[in-house]
Motif scaffolding. Structure first.
Motif, PDB file in Angstrom:
ATOM      1  N   ALA A   1       0.843  -1.197   0.000  1.00  0.00           N
ATOM      2  CA  ALA A   1       0.000   0.000   0.000  1.00  0.00           C
ATOM      3  C   ALA A   1       0.881   1.251   0.000  1.00  0.00           C
ATOM      4  O   ALA A   1       0.553   2.266  -0.598  1.00  0.00           O
ATOM      5  N   ARG A   2       2.031   1.155   0.664  1.00  0.00           N
ATOM      6  CA  ARG A   2       2.966   2.287   0.622  1.00  0.00           C
ATOM      7  C   ARG A   2       3.510   2.461  -0.797  1.00  0.00           C
ATOM      8  O   ARG A   2       3.620   3.577  -1.305  1.00  0.00           O
ATOM      9  N   LEU A   3       3.821   1.345  -1.418  1.00  0.00           N
ATOM     10  CA  LEU A   3       4.308   1.380  -2.798  1.00  0.00           C
ATOM     11  C   LEU A   3       3.252   2.009  -3.715  1.00  0.00           C
ATOM     12  O   LEU A   3       3.570   2.846  -4.566  1.00  0.00           O
ATOM     13  N   ALA A   4       1.995   1.614  -3.528  1.00  0.00           N
ATOM     14  CA  ALA A   4       0.905   2.196  -4.334  1.00  0.00           C
ATOM     15  C   ALA A   4       0.851   3.711  -4.120  1.00  0.00           C
ATOM     16  O   ALA A   4       0.599   4.466  -5.059  1.00  0.00           O
TER      17      ALA A   4
ATOM     18  N   ASP B   1     -15.724  -1.418   6.185  1.00  0.00           N
ATOM     19  CA  ASP B   1     -16.652  -1.596   5.050  1.00  0.00           C
ATOM     20  C   ASP B   1     -15.889  -2.015   3.793  1.00  0.00           C
ATOM     21  O   ASP B   1     -16.159  -3.059   3.214  1.00  0.00           O
ATOM     22  N   ASP B   2     -14.858  -1.246   3.403  1.00  0.00           N
ATOM     23  CA  ASP B   2     -14.126  -1.645   2.189  1.00  0.00           C
ATOM     24  C   ASP B   2     -13.020  -2.669   2.470  1.00  0.00           C
ATOM     25  O   ASP B   2     -12.534  -3.319   1.555  1.00  0.00           O
ATOM     26  N   ASP B   3     -12.628  -2.795   3.734  1.00  0.00           N
ATOM     27  CA  ASP B   3     -11.545  -3.720   4.111  1.00  0.00           C
ATOM     28  C   ASP B   3     -10.288  -3.516   3.255  1.00  0.00           C
ATOM     29  O   ASP B   3      -9.570  -4.469   2.933  1.00  0.00           O
ATOM     30  N   ASN B   4      -9.999  -2.258   2.917  1.00  0.00           N
ATOM     31  CA  ASN B   4      -8.866  -1.987   2.017  1.00  0.00           C
ATOM     32  C   ASN B   4      -7.498  -2.086   2.670  1.00  0.00           C
ATOM     33  O   ASN B   4      -6.567  -2.617   2.092  1.00  0.00           O
ATOM     34  N   ASN B   5      -7.370  -1.511   3.860  1.00  0.00           N
ATOM     35  CA  ASN B   5      -6.059  -1.471   4.517  1.00  0.00           C
ATOM     36  C   ASN B   5      -5.023  -0.762   3.641  1.00  0.00           C
ATOM     37  O   ASN B   5      -3.954  -1.294   3.331  1.00  0.00           O
ATOM     38  N   GLN B   6      -5.337   0.429   3.199  1.00  0.00           N
ATOM     39  CA  GLN B   6      -4.468   1.133   2.247  1.00  0.00           C
ATOM     40  C   GLN B   6      -4.169   2.585   2.616  1.00  0.00           C
ATOM     41  O   GLN B   6      -3.040   3.046   2.434  1.00  0.00           O
ATOM     42  N   ALA B   7      -5.183   3.330   3.082  1.00  0.00           N
ATOM     43  CA  ALA B   7      -5.061   4.795   3.120  1.00  0.00           C
ATOM     44  C   ALA B   7      -3.877   5.284   3.963  1.00  0.00           C
ATOM     45  O   ALA B   7      -3.188   6.229   3.577  1.00  0.00           O
ATOM     46  N   GLY B   8      -3.619   4.644   5.107  1.00  0.00           N
ATOM     47  CA  GLY B   8      -2.534   5.095   5.980  1.00  0.00           C
ATOM     48  C   GLY B   8      -1.170   4.994   5.299  1.00  0.00           C
ATOM     49  O   GLY B   8      -0.372   5.945   5.312  1.00  0.00           O
TER      50      GLY B   8
END
Ligand SMILES: Cc1cc2nc3c(=O)[nH]c(=O)nc-3n(C[C@H](O)[C@H](O)[C@H](O)COP(=O)(O)OP(=O)(O)OC[C@H]3O[C@@H](n4cnc5c(N)ncnc54)[C@H](O)[C@@H]3O)c2cc1C
Ligand SMILES: Nc1ncnc2c1ncn2[C@@H]1O[C@H](COP(=O)(O)O)[C@@H](O)[C@H]1O
Lengths: 293, 245
Positions: free
Chosen positions: A86-89, B121-128
């Motif tokens: 996710a950091r890479l993204a 809800d989205d279970d993405n685990n990305q924004a941080g």
């Protein structure tokens, strides 16, 4: 199209290569730890040859150049891959799809959402794209060919690791185990969990798992949590003892081939998805099971 | 020290939700909404840091429609000092959220961004992680313990195999896991006090567009109904028959 598989260790390389091969595009591997696996059909294995996975900022920067040349950068879903990919993204300003379970085309993917209560079809509107995937939904890797090996340098991170606890012991890895035995809230303490749940797991050559309730109360270590926000398992046999069957827990076990539930409450929701349900006190049923196996 | 805590309004994680029959989205009729549980843990942690050191100032931010004001008020009632609502009805993915949060970081200039590891809800685990990359700040995801040490913080984080402790220079981004704390129960005085705390509404600061979109939502394939067995012997027999043992 060109795919870059970020493999954190040799097992990860094999698990992720099944997807890469099925995807059908040429691919390279970045292998972070362990000896490079060179018979998976990758063009090049960029081997960092490290003993432990570096901190996220260091690893993301080390692979950024390679990821810029790929249309798809992928890794097997895990805490370590979500941390780094996710950091890479973010560095790539790329789309990311987490926990891919199937693909329709290079830009259309399926993934569970809302604790597995829905399966979403996600369309990616531009490449590059970053993916984490659950290998259970894809082919097993075919092992042939010979990849070139290149060293990969990883610099110092800005975050500094002060200490690390790696537990594990003799049991198979939870995410890859063929048999998993999980315990929930009624386990009295860590010693009881280890004796009853761990004991049955050992008897079956499997891994031990736990619910959030068991982990939160210190009965089981955090890395054993199975579910929406823990590990996803897909064993041939999943035995849940003293587990009510919350949506969050079921999100992690739905891909198991056979689910067995042992619960003293005949109305526990776990029975709605269990292939075989035994209404019993686990402290009687498990010792009997162990003795008769 | 300034702490920024992003909070997302999500469908009640304990509610049973289903996709709409036409697959266009979630059927949320009659379902409650709440603060994403991981964000509630982040607010709690920030408020505890403030209680330990009164010079800590906690700003909460949400990107979404005016309905998110309800979740920001809850965070204020827990003890946050002020709130920012980036008001928008635009479709978003975690990349858009990260871009908007980056703009708020430039405005608020926090020393620490404390946020959830994933939205339930989205279970993405990305924004941080995306936000940390955009800012070029170090990150510690899945935090189960945070300790201040001068101009650094030490974060113990859960890993696939156990735990590790990282030392990070401020400013940095930390995402929370379940075991970091247990959020407090909000008492009435907190709710009343929250009504008079500042809540600023502002428009989006970027023109970032989502790079992915959910086209359909379907119910997962159902598992075939199983059966109850009456004894351990019957269980062993059934498992042998299936080839599971
Ligand atoms: C944001 C969020 C994320 C979450 N993520 C996860 C996750 O990843 N994984 C997860 O597991 N949970 C997760 N949860 C928690 C989840 O909602 C449930 O609270 C949890 O799964 C319940 O655990 P349990 O089944 O052990 O406990 P309980 O629900 O308390 O169930 C215990 C069961 O044991 C049975 N029992 C008691 N004594 C005995 C006995 N002697 N013999 C046999 N049966 C007995 C009872 O009948 C009961 O059904 C999450 C929650 C939230 C809000
Ligand atoms: N719309 C939003 N507004 C504020 N914060 C958000 C929003 N969406 C996500 N976040 C934050 O980002 C974290 C991770 O979200 P996600 O990448 O969607 O799983 C959440 O726990 C929140 O802290």
């Amino acid at each position: 199209m060109r795919l870059l598989l970020i493999a954190f260790d040799p097992l990860d390389a094999v698990a992720g290569a099944g997807f890469a091969q099925q995807f059908g595009a040429p691919f390279d591997i970045v292998q972070v730890t362990g000896a490079p696996v060179t018979d998976l059909g990758a063009g090049t294995v960029h081997s960092a040859g490290l003993e432990t996975v570096p901190v996220a900022d260091a690893l993301a920067e080390a692979v950024l150049g390679l990821a810029r040349e790929a249309t798809h950068t992928v890794a097997v879903s895990a805490m370590r891959s979500k941390d780094v990919l996710a950091r890479l993204a973010g560095h790539l300003d790329a789309a990311m799809v987490t926990d891919v379970v199937a693909f329709e085309s290079p830009t259309v993917f399926h993934r569970p959402m809302v604790a597995g209560t829905v399966v979403a079809t996600v369309e990616v509107l531009e490449t590059p794209v970053v993916l984490t995937l659950r290998p259970a939904g894809f082919n097993k890797a075919d092992r042939s060919g010979e990849s070139a090996v290149q060293p990969l340098a990883v610099g110092e991170g800005r975050a500094v690791r002060l200490s690390q606890t790696v537990r594990g012991g003799s049991r198979p890895d939870l995410s890859q185990a063929k048999t998993v035995v999980s315990g929930g809230r009624p386990m009295k303490d860590a010693e009881t969990f280890e004796r009853v749940i761990g004991g049955l797991a050992d008897k079956l050559g499997g891994a031990a798992g736990a619910t959030r309730a068991a982990v939160d109360s210190g009965i089981a270590p955090n890395e054993l949590q199975v579910g929406q926000t823990g590990k996803i398992v897909a064993p041939d046999l999943y035995i849940a003892a003293g587990v009510s069957g919350s949506t969050q827990h079921m999100a992690g076990i739905k891909d198991s081939k056979v689910i067995v539930a042992i619960n003293k409450d005949p109305d526990a929701p776990i029975f709605e998805i269990a292939d075989f349900g035994l209404v019993a006190d686990l402290y009687e049923a498990i010792p009997e099971l162990m003795q008769k196996l | 020290m300034k702490i920024l805590v992003p909070v997302k309004r999500v469908v009640d994680p304990y509610a049973k939700v289903k996709p709409l029959p036409d697959g266009s989205g979630l059927d949320v009729a009659g379902v409650k909404f709440d603060v994403n549980p991981f964000d509630e843990i982040a607010v709690e942690e920030a408020v505890r840091m403030k209680e330990a050191d009164p010079s800590v100032h906690v700003t909460v931010v949400s990107v979404g429609t005016s309905e998110s004001e309800e979740q920001l008020r809850k965070a204020l009632a827990m003890g946050a000092d002020e709130a920012v609502l980036v008001e928008t009805g635009d479709p978003m993915d975690s990349g858009v959220v990260a871009a908007e949060l980056e703009a708020v970081v430039r405005q608020v200039q926090p020393d620490l961004v404390l946020m959830g590891k994933q939205a339930t809800d989205d279970d993405n685990n990305q924004a941080g992680q995306m936000l940390a990359a955009r800012l070029g700040w170090p990150q510690a995801t899945f935090a189960c313990k945070i300790a201040r040490a001068g101009d650094h913080i030490e974060v113990t984080r859960e890993t696939d195999a156990g735990e590790e402790t990282l030392r990070l220079a401020l400013p940095c981004v930390v995402t929370t896991d379940l075991r970091l704390n247990e959020p407090r129960y909000i008492a009435l005085p907190g709710i009343i006090k929250a009504r008079s705390k500042p809540l600023a509404k502002q428009a989006r600061a970027t023109d970032a567009r989502p790079k992915s979109r959910v086209t359909t939502m379907a119910a997962p394939p159902p598992r075939a109904a199983g059966r109850k067995v009456a004894s351990v012997d019957e269980l062993i027999g059934a498992l042998r028959e299936r080839g599971s043992l």
